[in-house]
Design an enzyme around this catalytic site. Structure first.
Site, PDB file in Angstrom:
ATOM      1  N   THR A  85       0.885  -1.133   0.000  1.00 39.67           N
ATOM      2  CA  THR A  85       0.000   0.000   0.000  1.00 39.67           C
ATOM      3  C   THR A  85       0.933   1.196   0.000  1.00 39.67           C
ATOM      4  O   THR A  85       2.128   1.024   0.092  1.00 39.67           O
ATOM      5  CB  THR A  85      -0.863  -0.082   1.284  1.00 39.67           C
ATOM      6  OG1 THR A  85      -1.562  -1.328   1.261  1.00 39.67           O
ATOM      7  CG2 THR A  85      -1.847   1.033   1.447  1.00 39.67           C
ATOM      8  N   THR A 141      -3.947   1.926  -2.240  1.00 39.39           N
ATOM      9  CA  THR A 141      -3.372   0.590  -2.367  1.00 39.39           C
ATOM     10  C   THR A 141      -3.827  -0.165  -3.606  1.00 39.39           C
ATOM     11  O   THR A 141      -4.880   0.121  -4.175  1.00 39.39           O
ATOM     12  CB  THR A 141      -3.737  -0.245  -1.115  1.00 39.39           C
ATOM     13  OG1 THR A 141      -3.030  -1.470  -1.136  1.00 39.39           O
ATOM     14  CG2 THR A 141      -5.213  -0.507  -1.048  1.00 39.39           C
ATOM     15  N   GLU A 193      -7.526  -6.771  -4.670  1.00 38.16           N
ATOM     16  CA  GLU A 193      -8.196  -6.424  -3.421  1.00 38.16           C
ATOM     17  C   GLU A 193      -9.230  -7.458  -2.981  1.00 38.16           C
ATOM     18  O   GLU A 193      -9.627  -7.497  -1.817  1.00 38.16           O
ATOM     19  CB  GLU A 193      -8.892  -5.063  -3.601  1.00 38.16           C
ATOM     20  CG  GLU A 193      -8.907  -4.219  -2.380  1.00 38.16           C
ATOM     21  CD  GLU A 193      -7.522  -3.828  -1.911  1.00 38.16           C
ATOM     22  OE1 GLU A 193      -7.095  -4.391  -0.890  1.00 38.16           O
ATOM     23  OE2 GLU A 193      -6.873  -2.986  -2.526  1.00 38.16           O
ATOM     24  N   SER A 238     -10.564  -3.331   5.307  1.00 39.15           N
ATOM     25  CA  SER A 238      -9.194  -2.851   5.139  1.00 39.15           C
ATOM     26  C   SER A 238      -8.550  -2.630   6.497  1.00 39.15           C
ATOM     27  O   SER A 238      -9.232  -2.502   7.510  1.00 39.15           O
ATOM     28  CB  SER A 238      -9.205  -1.528   4.365  1.00 39.15           C
ATOM     29  OG  SER A 238      -7.929  -0.923   4.381  1.00 39.15           O
TER      30      SER A 238
END
Length: 533
Positions: A344, A362, A383, A415
C-alpha cells in the site's frame, strides 16, 4: 509540507502547494504521480481512504475503496469441496475489485480543491511520458516480479525491460500507454477512466483473462463520504478512518486500552510496555475478525467497540507484570450486536492555511494482481483477497476473517488502512499513516506513541524498529533492533513467542509544533521523501 513514498511525487505535490493549491489539490497530484512513480502500490487501478481536517476545524473521510464486481459470489474462490483454490484471489484477473481511485480523486477535488483539475493530473501524465529514473529499490522490485507478470499477462507490459534484461538503478522507464490513460483522465475527469477508451481497454482485458468487472460495475461505482471515527488519548483528539476500514476503530480501541498505563515511564520497548501493547493488539484483532465489515451491507457496532466500559473489561487481568495471554484463550468481546446483512502507500500533506490530508491508497499486494491493462498501461488491484474468502481461513497477510467480511456483489472489502490526524487544543498535531497490510494499524499506533509518549521527533518515530502482533498467528513479529536482549529474555519468560522478520511498512508523518513549524518524518525503509517550504 508533503511526505510521500517517492521523491518525484513529493516534488509534484510541493509544486502544487507553491502554485497556490491547497492540501487537497496536492493530494490529487501526489496520488496520480504515485501511479507512475511507485507501481508497486501507487495506482489508478486500486483504491483507498482520505481523512482530512480543514483549517476551520471541520473534518471528513472519503472512502474510495474498491468494490466486489456485481458478478462476484460468496464462494467464488472455493472448489466443489469448499476448499480455497490457491492464488485465485491474489493473482490474475479474477482477483481484481472495481477500482475507486479516479472517482475518489474527482470527488475530493470537486468538494475541496481550488486549482483546475487538468493542472493537477498533468504532472503525472508528463512524468509517465518523459519517464523517470528507477531507484535501486524500484529496480529490484520490478526484477523480482518480472516472471510472475509475464505469466499473468498475454502481452509484455512496460514494467518489463524491453531488451529482456533486468532493470538497473538509474535506468529510465517510460510509460506511454499510462501517459495516454492519464491524459484522458486529465481531459475528461471521471469519464476519462470509467467510460470511453480506458473503460473499453479495461473490459477487453477482463475478457482476455476471465475477469468479471463489467461496464455496469464501472458506471455504478461511487466513492462514499463518511464521518471519521474520533476519540481521545490523554489531551489529544484522534481522527481516523471508519469502516470499511478497520484501522480507525482498532487504533482508537488500542489507545483507549493503553491510556490507563504510564507507557512513557515504563520506557520504549521495555518488556512491560511491549507486554501491555501486545495484549491490547491481540484483543483488538480478535474483535476485528468478528465484527468489522462494510457498513453499507450491515451493522458494524462501532460505538460499542469504542465504549470505555467494554474496553476496560477487555483488558481485565492485564497488568505491567502479568504474563502473556495465549491467543487461543482470546476471543472477540461478547455482548455486541453481530454483523448483519503488504503493499500500500501513504502520503501526509499540510498546507500553509493549516488544512491537513492523510491518505492511504493501495493495490493490496505488491503490484496488485500483476495484471496490466493492455493499451492503458496500469496495474489492477488484487483487493478481493481482503474479503474473507472463507470464514476462518487466513488471507495473504495471515489475517483471519469472519462472515462480516464475506464476499458480496457491490460490497467493499475490509481494510487495515489507518490514515490518521491527531489534534491538540484545536490545532493539528500529527498527520500519519503507512502501508503494510495487517501491520498498518500497529505501525500507526507505535509511530503515534513514539511521539506522544516517548518524545521522539517524526524522523525518529518512523525510523524506529517495530513490533507487531495480530492475534493469529500467536507471535510477536520483531524487526532487527526492536528489542534489547534483556527485554527479549523477559518477554520469552512471560510466554511470548518472538518471530524475527525483515522490515515492514513505510510510515509518512508530519508533526506540527506549537510554534507552527512543520517537521516531516519519511520512512527510511522505502524511497520516502519529506519536503516543505
Amino acid at each position: 509540507m508533503v511526505v510521500s513514498a517517492h521523491p518525484e511525487a513529493t516534488r509534484i505535490g510541493l509544486e502544487v502547494l507553491r502554485q497556490g493549491g491547497n492540501a487537497y489539490d496536492a493530494a490529487v497530484a501526489v496520488q496520480f504521480a504515485l501511479a507512475v512513480a511507485l507501481p508497486v502500490a501507487g495506482n489508478i487501478g486500486g483504491g483507498g481512504f482520505v481523512v482530512y481536517r480543514a483549517a476551520d476545524g471541520s473534518v471528513g473521510a472519503l472512502d474510495f475503496r474498491e468494490k466486489a464486481p456485481l458478478a462476484a459470489t460468496r464462494d467464488m474462490y472455493l472448489d466443489a469441496q469448499g476448499n480455497v483454490r490457491a492464488g485465485l484471489s491474489t493473482r490474475g484477473h479474477l482477483a481484481a475489485g472495481v477500482p475507486g481511485t479516479v472517482a475518489g480523486m474527482v470527488a475530493l477535488h470537486q468538494k475541496l480543491g481550488k486549482l483546475p483539475w487538468a493542472d493537477l493530473v498533468r504532472p503525472a501524465a508528463e512524468l509517465a511520458a518523459q519517464g523517470l529514473q528507477l531507484t535501486s529499490k524500484e529496480a529490484a522490485g520490478l526484477n523480482s516480479v518480472r516472471p510472475h507478470m509475464l505469466s499473468v499477462n498475454k502481452h509484455v507490459p512496460t514494467y518489463v525491460h524491453p531488451e529482456g534484461r533486468p532493470w538497473q538503478p538509474g535506468d529510465v522507464i517510460k510509460y506511454p500507454e499510462l501517459a495516454a490513460a492519464l491524459g484522458r483522465i486529465q481531459q475528461n475527469g471521471r469519464a476519462g477512466f470509467y467510460q470511453g477508451e480506458t473503460a473499453r481497454l479495461l473490459l477487453a482485458e477482463m475478457q482476455r483473462g476471465g475477469g468479471i468487472i463489467s461496464q455496469a460495475d464501472l458506471d455504478q461505482y461511487q466513492p462514499a463520504w463518511r464521518e471519521p471515527v474520533r476519540g481521545r488519548y490523554r489531551q489529544y483528539d484522534i481522527i481516523s478512518m471508519p469502516p470499511p476500514s478497520s484501522g480507525g476503530v482498532a487504533l482508537l480501541q488500542m489507545l483507549q486500552m493503553l491510556e490507563p498505563y504510564n507507557l512513557g515511564r515504563l520506557g520504549w520497548h521495555s518488556a512491560a510496555g511491549v507486554h501491555l501493547i501486545t495484549e491490547a493488539e491481540r484483543r483488538v484483532y480478535a474483535d476485528r475478525a468478528t465484527y468489522l465489515g462494510d457498513p453499507d451491507f450491515g451493522q458494524v457496532p462501532v460505538a460499542q467497540l469504542l465504549d470505555a466500559k467494554y474496553l476496560k473489561q477487555r483488558m481485565q487481568g492485564v497488568a505491567p507484570t502479568s504474563v502473556a495471554t495465549p491467543s487461543a484463550q482470546v476471543t472477540a468481546g461478547t455482548g455486541l450486536p453481530g454483523y448483519e446483512s503488504d503493499q500500500t502507500t501513504h502520503y501526509s500533506i499540510v498546507d500553509a492555511q493549516g488544512n491537513a490530508v492523510s491518505c492511504t491508497t493501495t493495490l493490496n499486494g505488491g503490484y496488485g494482481s500483476l495484471v496490466v491493462v493492455q493499451g492503458a498501461g496500469f496495474l489492477l488491484n488484487n483487493e478481493m483477497d481482503d474479503f474473507s474468502v472463507k470464514a476462518g481461513v487466513p488471507n495473504m497477510y495471515g489475517v483471519i476473517g469472519g462472515t462480516a467480511n464475506a464476499i458480496g456483489p457491490g460490497k467493499r472489502m475490509l481494510s487495515s488502512m489507518t490514515p490518521t490526524i491527531v489534534t491538540e487544543k484545536g490545532q493539528v498535531c500529527l498527520v500519519v499513516g503507512t502501508p503494510g497490510g495487517s501491520t498498518i494499524i500497529t505501525s500507526v499506533l507505535q509511530a503515534t506513541l513514539n511521539v506522544l509518549e516517548y518524545g521522539f521527533d517524526p524522523q525518529q518515530a518512523v525510523a524506529a524498529p517495530r513490533l507487531h502482533h495480530q492475534w493469529l498467528p500467536d507471535h510477536i513479529d520483531v524487526e532487527e533492533g526492536a528489542l534489547s536482549p534483556a527485554a527479549r529474555t523477559e518477554l520469552e519468560r512471560r510466554g511470548y513467542k518472538l518471530n524475527p522478520r525483515s522490515p515492514w511498512g513505510r510510515i509518512d508523518m508530519i508533526e506540527r509544533r506549537h510554534d507552527g513549524t512543520l517537521v516531516g518524518g519519511a520512512d527510511p525503509r522505502g524511497d520516502d521523501t519529506a519536503a516543505g517550504y
